[in-house]
Motif scaffolding. Sequence first.
Motif, PDB file in Angstrom:
ATOM      1  N   PRO A  10     -26.624 -37.351 -58.057  1.00  7.37           N
ATOM      2  CA  PRO A  10     -27.079 -36.594 -59.225  1.00  7.37           C
ATOM      3  C   PRO A  10     -27.786 -35.310 -58.819  1.00  7.37           C
ATOM      4  CG  PRO A  10     -27.646 -38.926 -59.429  1.00  7.37           C
ATOM      5  CD  PRO A  10     -27.154 -38.723 -58.044  1.00  7.37           C
ATOM      6  N   SER A  11     -27.758 -34.307 -59.690  1.00  7.40           N
ATOM      7  CA  SER A  11     -28.183 -32.969 -59.308  1.00  7.40           C
ATOM      8  C   SER A  11     -29.645 -32.889 -58.914  1.00  7.40           C
ATOM      9  CB  SER A  11     -27.892 -31.984 -60.445  1.00  7.40           C
ATOM     10  OG  SER A  11     -28.484 -32.414 -61.655  1.00  7.40           O
ATOM     11  N   GLU A  12     -30.497 -33.747 -59.467  1.00 12.54           N
ATOM     12  CA  GLU A  12     -31.914 -33.658 -59.143  1.00 12.54           C
ATOM     13  C   GLU A  12     -32.220 -34.066 -57.705  1.00 12.54           C
ATOM     14  OE1 GLU A  12     -32.890 -37.719 -61.584  1.00 12.54           O
ATOM     15  OE2 GLU A  12     -34.530 -36.339 -61.201  1.00 12.54           O
ATOM     16  N   ALA A  45     -15.820 -35.870 -63.238  1.00 10.78           N
ATOM     17  CA  ALA A  45     -16.679 -37.059 -63.242  1.00 10.78           C
ATOM     18  C   ALA A  45     -18.147 -36.703 -63.466  1.00 10.78           C
ATOM     19  CB  ALA A  45     -16.513 -37.815 -61.930  1.00 10.78           C
ATOM     20  N   LEU A  46     -18.537 -35.463 -63.130  1.00  9.21           N
ATOM     21  CA  LEU A  46     -19.936 -35.060 -63.289  1.00  9.21           C
ATOM     22  C   LEU A  46     -20.369 -35.055 -64.754  1.00  9.21           C
ATOM     23  CD1 LEU A  46     -20.205 -32.122 -60.716  1.00  9.21           C
ATOM     24  CD2 LEU A  46     -21.059 -34.457 -60.476  1.00  9.21           C
ATOM     25  N   ALA A 103     -23.514 -31.246 -68.122  1.00 11.07           N
ATOM     26  CA  ALA A 103     -22.609 -30.125 -67.895  1.00 11.07           C
ATOM     27  C   ALA A 103     -21.479 -30.136 -68.920  1.00 11.07           C
ATOM     28  CB  ALA A 103     -22.037 -30.192 -66.482  1.00 11.07           C
ATOM     29  N   ALA A 104     -21.223 -28.997 -69.526  1.00 12.56           N
ATOM     30  CA  ALA A 104     -20.135 -28.875 -70.496  1.00 12.56           C
ATOM     31  C   ALA A 104     -18.792 -28.879 -69.778  1.00 12.56           C
ATOM     32  CB  ALA A 104     -20.303 -27.592 -71.304  1.00 12.56           C
ATOM     33  N   PRO A 155     -26.099 -38.177 -65.145  1.00 18.18           N
ATOM     34  CA  PRO A 155     -27.258 -37.538 -65.786  1.00 18.18           C
ATOM     35  C   PRO A 155     -27.680 -36.292 -65.023  1.00 18.18           C
ATOM     36  CG  PRO A 155     -27.924 -39.504 -64.569  1.00 18.18           C
ATOM     37  CD  PRO A 155     -26.423 -39.488 -64.569  1.00 18.18           C
ATOM     38  N   PRO A 156     -27.938 -35.182 -65.722  1.00 20.93           N
ATOM     39  CA  PRO A 156     -28.386 -33.963 -65.045  1.00 20.93           C
ATOM     40  C   PRO A 156     -29.858 -34.072 -64.660  1.00 20.93           C
ATOM     41  CG  PRO A 156     -28.373 -33.620 -67.402  1.00 20.93           C
ATOM     42  CD  PRO A 156     -27.832 -35.014 -67.174  1.00 20.93           C
ATOM     43  N   ALA A 157     -30.330 -33.064 -63.947  1.00 17.32           N
ATOM     44  CA  ALA A 157     -31.750 -33.020 -63.600  1.00 17.32           C
ATOM     45  C   ALA A 157     -32.571 -32.925 -64.885  1.00 17.32           C
ATOM     46  CB  ALA A 157     -32.030 -31.826 -62.693  1.00 17.32           C
TER      47      ALA A 157
END
Length: 327
Positions: free
Chosen positions: A261-263, A54-55, A67-68, A59-61
Amino acid sequence: MNGHIHRFTSLFRWLVGPLLSAWVASRYGAGAGLAVLAIFVAGPALVMLPSFLALRFFPPAPGLPAAAWRDLLAAWWREVIAVTRVFNWDQPWRAQRFPDHLPADTRAPRGVMLLHGYSCNRGLWNAWMQRLRADGIPYIAVTQEPAFGSIDLYAPTIDEAMRRLQALTGTPPLIVAHSMGGLSARAWWRSVGHAPDRIHRILTLGTPHRGTLLARLGSTVNARQMRDDSPWLLQLAEEEPHNLGGHFDCLYGHCDQIVFPSETALLPGARELHLPARGHLQLVFEPQAYDRAIQLVHAAPVDPGIRPQPSAPRAGSDPARYSQTMP
């Protein structure tokens, strides 16, 4: 209490599972028994897989690509290994295997305070405790209890340990914290009035500094406090000094299936250290995390009003932010 919970769940999986499988096999055949056994053995790994996949759609930081798929699958497999090790061996049965290390003749410049995350105990740090002792660095690893109480309740235990380490070396310790442990460190520092002479630096590994969406599924007090819009988190941030991030190194990953989210694992003004293709628990076992901690043990105190400049800015990142992608 914390250790009892882990022992119960470990015994349930590895004793009840095979016994139930044997009973099913005796009633419905070997195929049915093996299917039940497979659920107990492989079930946790399969349950985790969708959370990683699901990641790909979160949206990434800023400055990081999404992420691939190969990174997400690699992170999932690494996390399966880490979770199996921690929750079926280190925490249930070896939480007291390595006692705190407080040698009176230490020559280390400072000690290390180890803080675990949600639903964990000090056994999480067994590999770190072995290495710190071998490297001659004092440490204390506490188990934060009650396991599902308010994060504020952990402050007195942390404060006592911090005082013992500072009395030993004469310098404020380094705090290394995984996940919720980073919020415990912030809550402790608030409880002592953000005194600058009580803290060196704080290295957080996958800490939900600004909350995480996953915490919305939790009903315990500390889980609710880690929700992204929780009153507790908002009040904590409001009461902190503007230069708080200058005391932090935030190690995180955009394949973290727990803090997203990662941020949300970042603080303004902190050093940002990104590890690709690692899951949440795996961050603890990365050599880069330990190496950074050792660097900080020996580092001179940093003026939090001065933001360090990166030696190699991450491609596409905001040039005003200190960030580094680690291998």
